[in-house]
Design an enzyme around this catalytic site. Sequence first.
Site, mmCIF file in Angstrom:
data_model
loop_
_atom_site.group_PDB
_atom_site.id
_atom_site.type_symbol
_atom_site.label_atom_id
_atom_site.label_comp_id
_atom_site.label_asym_id
_atom_site.label_seq_id
_atom_site.Cartn_x
_atom_site.Cartn_y
_atom_site.Cartn_z
ATOM 1 N N LYS A 88 7.047 109.922 98.326
ATOM 2 C CA LYS A 88 6.710 110.214 96.925
ATOM 3 C C LYS A 88 5.598 109.272 96.471
ATOM 4 C CE LYS A 88 9.169 110.645 92.454
ATOM 5 N NZ LYS A 88 10.496 110.515 91.792
ATOM 6 N N SER A 163 12.026 114.544 89.255
ATOM 7 C CA SER A 163 10.608 114.330 89.419
ATOM 8 C C SER A 163 10.129 114.334 90.868
ATOM 9 C CB SER A 163 10.213 113.006 88.764
ATOM 10 O OG SER A 163 10.843 111.913 89.431
ATOM 11 N N SER A 187 16.313 112.510 89.920
ATOM 12 C CA SER A 187 15.066 112.984 90.521
ATOM 13 C C SER A 187 15.063 113.169 92.022
ATOM 14 C CB SER A 187 13.925 112.045 90.165
ATOM 15 O OG SER A 187 13.502 112.338 88.870
HETATM 16 N N1 GLN Z 1 14.611 113.917 84.483
HETATM 17 C C1 GLN Z 1 14.909 112.540 84.254
HETATM 18 C C2 GLN Z 1 13.821 111.905 83.441
HETATM 19 O O1 GLN Z 1 12.922 112.593 83.131
HETATM 20 C C3 GLN Z 1 15.083 111.812 85.555
HETATM 21 C C4 GLN Z 1 13.839 111.478 86.230
HETATM 22 C C5 GLN Z 1 14.021 110.623 87.422
HETATM 23 O O2 GLN Z 1 15.122 110.543 87.969
HETATM 24 N N2 GLN Z 1 12.962 109.920 87.790
HETATM 25 O O3 GLN Z 1 13.834 110.769 83.115
#
Ligand code: GLN
Length: 496
Positions: A88, A163, A187
């Site tokens: 990532k 994400s 994410s």
């Molecule tokens: N969807 C969650 C957020 O927007 C989690 C994102 C993540 O785990 N990086 O914060």
Amino acid sequence: MSDVPDAGGSEMCFMPGHQLKDRIVAREITSRQLTEAVLGRIELLEPGLNAYVSFNRDAALARADEIDRKISTGEPTGALAGLPVAVKDNMCTKGTATTCASRILESFIPPYDATVVERLLAADAVIVGKTNMDEFAMGSSTENSAFGVTHNPWDLDCIPGGSSGGSAAAVASGEATSALGSDTGGSIRQPAAFCGVVGLKPTYGRVSRYGLVAYGSSLDPIGPITRAVRDCAVMMNVIAGHDPLDSTSYPKDIFADYTAELDAGVDGLKIGIPKEYFSEGLDPEIAGAIDQATRLYERLGARLVDISLPHTPYAIAAYYIIATAEASSNLARYDGVHYGHRSDKGDDIISLYSRSRSEGFGDEVKRRIVLGTFALSTGYYDAYYMKASKVRELFRRDFRTAWEQVDCVVSPAAPTAAFRIGEKTDPLQMYLSDIYTVSANLAGIPGITIPAGFTSRGLPIGLQIMAKPFDERRLLSIAYAFERETDHHLRRPEAK
Ligand code: GLN
């Protein structure tokens, strides 16, 4: 090589990593052949998928040749020998851009590797590229990337989750054998569920965050996204363990072979079914698949126990206060001077800061900086941040009570399957889709999602399993017990 179907083509791209690694080490296939096949998929599919922010054909092939040379000269090789792995784009890679899918870091070339990247390289992995994500990992759909949305390989009109949507889409479509993601509030688990692959969020402190671009530092672990549960365990063997460079890394974390108990089965285990995770808003098709999964566990000898995690309704509110508060502080460093994009329109230092930030950050990141700054500001700190921190302790308590009754907790990964690109324009609707994943981050416990079926539209459904802190080995064995009885993980999206 003869027993590898279509060895020069895409067939290899869908085999689990541990099988591929054995074949590479036994010299039935070479890392170059596998890497070339994966690069072929990338070149074929990327125009439609956009799972990568960057990849480097020449560097990947040179690395594959280096591993092949090691094998042919009989040198010992690591657990990921010759496997094409995607990372990532919020983990630092020395000499290779690490953008966090943000304009503000578009030209940032880290002078060092994140600890997890160092460990991948020490295990002889081939890093093929950096994957797309929501900007600074803020989002649930990968639509917040400055470099365009990633598409779901099962339906290109749908989001891959987020994400870590790029990592999940890459693994699901054979554009990488496995990948790393980060999971601040779901994410890894949610995109793995939406793309029909396996995703593990480890216990907070188990995998080093050194070199991970910080979003919500008290919530953020790195973990694997893979095609099979065993691959997840092998990847944990490589990346987990204490790191003196990360002060939040657990100092007593000694090496545990995460594959050792995979076959332990679930006979006699108590599986908790939290009633709050099966209420209003859960798509009936998802509920049906989870119900079938729990019945399978019952047939395998586990006992299902109804439990309550009573503070679940407050999870989204508490998470979005804590995560944005930490983000507002972590992102203060991007000022156009220390890092990244610098505006050429600033007349003085203050306007240089504000113009660099306003040109460099996307809308969602700005929204969160404003929310987090507000929650931390004098007069509101007690009402918001402090309150959310207290509620966070209640989630820990909820789970501690659960562990007195059960060995693990099983739930859906998300209330729906992957939704359509552009469908959720209201940020609150997007935040609500994280309802089943954020509690594990607030409590710091491990969670895994595994393929558990498909909707009538052919989209993957994920099953989430959560366990006590540092109980990843049990989590993996519970996941594996399901995987070996089912074939959902063997289905593939059609190449488009
Ligand atoms: N969807 C969650 C957020 O927007 C989690 C994102 C993540 O785990 N990086 O914060």
